[in-house]
Design an enzyme around this catalytic site. Sequence first.
Site, PDB file in Angstrom:
ATOM      1  N   LYS A 113     -49.866 -19.735  -7.854  1.00  0.00           N
ATOM      2  CA  LYS A 113     -50.317 -21.102  -8.090  1.00  0.00           C
ATOM      3  C   LYS A 113     -51.505 -21.125  -9.039  1.00  0.00           C
ATOM      4  CE  LYS A 113     -53.395 -23.002  -4.601  1.00  0.00           C
ATOM      5  NZ  LYS A 113     -53.580 -23.881  -3.474  1.00  0.00           N
ATOM      6  N   SER A 169     -40.685 -30.586 -19.234  1.00  0.00           N
ATOM      7  CA  SER A 169     -41.203 -29.298 -18.777  1.00  0.00           C
ATOM      8  C   SER A 169     -42.712 -29.398 -18.621  1.00  0.00           C
ATOM      9  CB  SER A 169     -40.887 -28.187 -19.780  1.00  0.00           C
ATOM     10  OG  SER A 169     -41.487 -28.504 -21.015  1.00  0.00           O
ATOM     11  N   TYR A 187     -40.158 -27.309 -14.987  1.00  0.00           N
ATOM     12  CA  TYR A 187     -40.096 -25.873 -15.253  1.00  0.00           C
ATOM     13  C   TYR A 187     -41.167 -25.489 -16.260  1.00  0.00           C
ATOM     14  CZ  TYR A 187     -37.495 -27.351 -19.401  1.00  0.00           C
ATOM     15  OH  TYR A 187     -37.128 -27.965 -20.570  1.00  0.00           O
TER      16      TYR A 187
END
Length: 124
Positions: free
Chosen positions: A9, A25, A58
């Site tokens: 993360k 994205s 993504y």
Amino acid sequence: MLVKMLRCKLHRATVTECDLHYQGSLKIDADLIRAAGFLANEYIEIYNIDNGERFATYVIEGPAGSGVIGLNGAAARRACIGDRIIICAYAQMDLEEAKTHKPKIVLLGQSNVIQQVTDKPTVE
């Protein structure tokens, strides 16, 4: 049995750009991608600290050293430039592996500069 665990993360990344007309994205500085361990094209979940939005997209690679965190396509409607976000990737693993798994957590400061890399969640 498989369980889904936090794999890596970026915590408190600041959105630097939004482009509604790009395909979609999240563009992330290549140095931050490497620091956290994300993969290009990897599915990620994003949590907007400032407005509570939660969404998925993504990863695409942005220029190294740029500090870029750029939301593209529909995701650009979920945050504004300057919003702070949390970007997470998860992995499925068996129960035994999950018991010892340690995520890679990258804490960011001003201008998306890495402040700390850890495997433990922190309380601010």
